[in-house]
Design an enzyme around this catalytic site. Structure first.
Site, PDB file in Angstrom:
ATOM      1  N   ASP A 262       0.613  -1.806  -0.010  1.00 25.11           N
ATOM      2  CA  ASP A 262       0.168   0.133  -0.027  1.00 25.11           C
ATOM      3  C   ASP A 262       0.733   1.163   0.363  1.00 25.11           C
ATOM      4  O   ASP A 262       2.233   1.104   0.011  1.00 25.11           O
ATOM      5  CB  ASP A 262      -1.128   0.407   1.621  1.00 25.11           C
TER       6      ASP A 262
ATOM      7  N   PHE B 109      -3.080   5.249   4.002  1.00 18.97           N
ATOM      8  CA  PHE B 109      -3.895   5.037   5.381  1.00 18.97           C
ATOM      9  C   PHE B 109      -3.674   5.560   6.491  1.00 18.97           C
ATOM     10  O   PHE B 109      -4.281   5.468   7.453  1.00 18.97           O
ATOM     11  CB  PHE B 109      -4.821   3.682   4.937  1.00 18.97           C
TER      12      PHE B 109
ATOM     13  N   ASP C  60      -2.823   8.588  -1.927  1.00 24.08           N
ATOM     14  CA  ASP C  60      -4.069   9.045  -1.559  1.00 24.08           C
ATOM     15  C   ASP C  60      -4.484   9.892  -0.495  1.00 24.08           C
ATOM     16  O   ASP C  60      -3.915   9.455   0.648  1.00 24.08           O
ATOM     17  CB  ASP C  60      -5.096   7.995  -1.725  1.00 24.08           C
TER      18      ASP C  60
ATOM     19  N   GLN D 169     -11.265   8.067  -5.345  1.00 26.57           N
ATOM     20  CA  GLN D 169     -11.879   8.180  -4.027  1.00 26.57           C
ATOM     21  C   GLN D 169     -12.807   8.562  -4.173  1.00 26.57           C
ATOM     22  O   GLN D 169     -13.642   8.849  -5.397  1.00 26.57           O
ATOM     23  CB  GLN D 169     -10.914   9.075  -2.639  1.00 26.57           C
TER      24      GLN D 169
ATOM     25  N   ASP E  98      -8.356  -6.662   0.417  1.00 23.57           N
ATOM     26  CA  ASP E  98      -7.360  -7.437   1.296  1.00 23.57           C
ATOM     27  C   ASP E  98      -7.971  -7.146   2.708  1.00 23.57           C
ATOM     28  O   ASP E  98      -9.618  -5.565   2.720  1.00 23.57           O
ATOM     29  CB  ASP E  98      -6.068  -6.470   1.451  1.00 23.57           C
TER      30      ASP E  98
ATOM     31  N   CYS F 108     -14.250 -27.243   7.979  1.00 23.75           N
ATOM     32  CA  CYS F 108     -13.213 -26.845   6.870  1.00 23.75           C
ATOM     33  C   CYS F 108     -12.223 -27.900   7.197  1.00 23.75           C
ATOM     34  O   CYS F 108     -12.483 -28.606   7.840  1.00 23.75           O
ATOM     35  CB  CYS F 108     -12.674 -24.830   8.187  1.00 23.75           C
TER      36      CYS F 108
ATOM     37  N   CYS G 299      -8.592 -26.846   6.798  1.00 26.50           N
ATOM     38  CA  CYS G 299      -7.767 -26.449   7.244  1.00 26.50           C
ATOM     39  C   CYS G 299      -6.591 -27.576   8.377  1.00 26.50           C
ATOM     40  O   CYS G 299      -7.247 -28.589   9.222  1.00 26.50           O
ATOM     41  CB  CYS G 299      -7.854 -25.263   7.363  1.00 26.50           C
TER      42      CYS G 299
ATOM     43  N   CYS H  58      -8.767 -27.808  11.606  1.00 22.86           N
ATOM     44  CA  CYS H  58      -9.110 -28.436  11.830  1.00 22.86           C
ATOM     45  C   CYS H  58      -9.524 -29.832  11.452  1.00 22.86           C
ATOM     46  O   CYS H  58     -10.301 -29.902  11.713  1.00 22.86           O
ATOM     47  CB  CYS H  58     -10.978 -27.936  10.613  1.00 22.86           C
TER      48      CYS H  58
ATOM     49  N   HIS I 171      -6.832 -20.467  10.975  1.00 25.36           N
ATOM     50  CA  HIS I 171      -8.245 -21.479  10.743  1.00 25.36           C
ATOM     51  C   HIS I 171      -9.116 -19.498   9.769  1.00 25.36           C
ATOM     52  O   HIS I 171      -9.015 -20.368   8.973  1.00 25.36           O
ATOM     53  CB  HIS I 171      -8.932 -21.588  11.665  1.00 25.36           C
TER      54      HIS I 171
END
Lengths: 383, 383
Positions: free
Chosen positions: B92, B96, B146, B200, B277, B315, B317, B320, B346
């Protein structure tokens, strides 16, 4: 019989190459056991432990009794299933933690009344209670409840602890092997669980010998040397271990509790011991103290900030294969979880690798050479 | 040209199945990017990220600039090499974080003067500086700097930010593609790095359209929709995203920044966006808030203390497959590092799995059905 101990080779130094067979797999000895205090080796997944080649780890009765509670763990199928660990587990008796961590209220022949370090609640730990907890946890090897003393302790104090430890060992054995009554809460989580005796005696050779003889009379399938690495000089510690192993039966495994530094491991092996455990690799990792073949590295040191080299160029662990010193330093400075993960991974790998090299050296009858080379390298790098 | 974007399928809803080719591998879109704030996705090793199938992650310019510093990372070969991450990276612009984390001192057309949240030191972040830092980090995709505004922001305030954002975007583009002068410190860490524009306009449709048109005029290889998920209702957020994507060229990837909740991801995809994201999976994990196919689970809840079931029975993964709710709860209660590791693993797996199912649904033209089934299941489990 699920449990078996074979000695495969003996080195001129007295070191033994062996194999311990447990209900949860074989353990090559001499073995280093990472400490999984509260049902986890801090910072490592069970997958990482498997990847590292860990065959046996230590669980802490004191911690698991207080949280989440042994009956909880029994209800979930025992510690192996609770933490999803396929390998072997040895549980300590809780004795050491009660004497070091908890606020002790009263020691009597019955046991120890103490306050939890978590919430101050009062509990009694006795030989019977310790075995009851360890049976609920269902480790492959349980330990007798012993009286741990401080260093230095005079002859009278150490003698008292030896007497009580022997008596408590007898009660542990009797309780563990008593026929189970229907109302007894000890459903057998691990019917193959065996019990090791613990030799005490402080730094007094005569008491160490007396303690060892009394425990041998009780006929345990394995023996530990307790009360070492509590502040005494390393040479004295080794002397005590050697004094004890002279008396212990050759065909039983011997476990030195709570040791040691990387450069000390071979010394204990040369005293004829087969198992060790220590929190140093994981605890130091979290503080940024890393063990390497060139000695200690304090990873927060600014000299590593731009260092692209692996932490230990002689190490082939995942961390040293993948990451740079600069990255490890950054993670530590930024207080990232990954710092603890990677540092713990490397330190445990380093201890396991030493043990693996020790086993190889015994096989070739070259442990003395390994030992002096290793110590010379550490000494050279630290001057 | 290292960078390529292909659209493989389009769903009746407007969703696109695509593939982004970067200097560090392909990224199947729509893609979810875990956030690797300070050069690490908190709680996960890079090995775990690979195991999870992560193809692209986000690095934070603000954090890496302050610690360990972008010149340090450039000197170590760029962010990929620094953190040993073989996949793609998007950085980024720092905008932000400067507006949300740092103590802002002054915003001018030149840039933003701010104080570090770490040590209070004063810094200037400008369009040129942001690109300079991002070039040193060497991510595969850089973002323009930005002006981020709060919600709600009135029309005049949002219009001002649009104007400045367009001007800053032009300066970023010009700086990024200017011929490098010998004295310029920007040795090319990643010559294949491309730059995305950021739209924006707050929650004002006319400004969103105006911003999008102005950025399209600047001809970026990809576009982001910024300033969403800052407190506005989800429907309004989607409306803004759809307003923008109507104007953006169809053949360029579109990235909605900082979203979203599991049940919202498909909505953004249906607005015709390709990348997202969010810190939610890892941040919530550390707080014991776990995402499952049956809704949120607060793992510290006492009802899980004896629960032997996997966290999410739908799940597959590693967590799990391996561990119980009871174990996860114990780890969280005991404040163990492994709690953060497993919970993060997880939650990231869960977000990636949703994206994988979204891609599959687009391929079969069934995204609307997937979306309503998913939301119905969440709603049912939470009533």
């Amino acid at each position: 019989m699920d449990f078996r101990f074979e000695i495969l080779e003996t080195d001129p130094t007295g070191a033994r190459l062996g194999r311990l067979t447990t209900p949860h797999g074989a353990v090559d000895t001499p073995a280093f056991m990472p400490v999984g205090t509260a049902g986890t080796v801090k910072g490592l997944t069970q997958q990482a432990l498997v990847e590292l080649g860990v065959q046996i780890l230590l669980g802490n009765t004191y911690h698991l009794y207080l949280r989440p509670g042994h009956e909880r763990i029994r209800g979930l199928g025992g510690l192996h299933r609770f933490m999803s660990w396929p390998g072997a587990i040895l549980t300590d008796s809780g004795g050491f933690q009660v004497f070091s961590l908890a606020e002790m209220r009263k020691i009597t022949d019955e046991g120890v009344v103490f306050r939890s370090h978590l919430d101050g609640s009062e509990h009694l730990l006795s030989p019977e209670k310790s075995i009851q907890i360890q049976q609920a946890l269902g480790g492959d090897i349980a330990m007798v409840f012993d009286e741990c003393i401080e260093y230095p302790a005079d002859h009278a104090r150490a003698a008292g602890a030896v007497k009580r430890t022997t008596e408590w060992a007898r009660r542990c054995r009797d309780y563990a092997f008593a026929p189970k009554k229907a109302e007894q809460p000890n459903a057998e989580v691990n019917p193959g669980q065996i019990l090791f005796g613990i030799v005490q005696g402080g730094t007094h050779s005569d008491l160490r010998r007396e303690s060892a003889r009394q425990l041998v009379d009780l006929d345990f399938p394995g023996y530990a040397v307790g009360g070492l690495a509590v502040g005494e000089p390393h040479e004295l510690s080794c002397e005590m271990a050697a004094t004890v192993t002279e008396i212990l039966p050759k065909d039983r495994p011997r476990y030195v509790m709570g040791v040691g530094l990387p450069e000390q491991l071979a010394d204990y092996v040369r005293c004829g011991t087969d198992m060790m455990d220590c929190v140093l690799p994981t605890r130091n990792a979290r503080n940024g103290c890393l063990f390497t073949s060139a000695g200690r590295v304090n990873i927060k040191n600014a000299i590593y900030a731009g260092d692209p080299r692996p932490l230990d160029e002689r190490c082939s662990c995942m961390v040293c294969r993948t990451y740079s010193r600069a990255y490890l330093r950054h993670l530590f400075q930024a207080n990232e979880i990954l710092a603890s993960i990677l540092n713990s991974h490397h330190n445990v790998a380093f201890f396991l690798d030493i043990m693996s090299k020790i086993r190889q050296a015994i096989a070739f009858g070259e442990l003395a050479e390994f030992s002096s080379e290793f110590q010379a390298r550490i000494a050279a790098s630290e001057t």
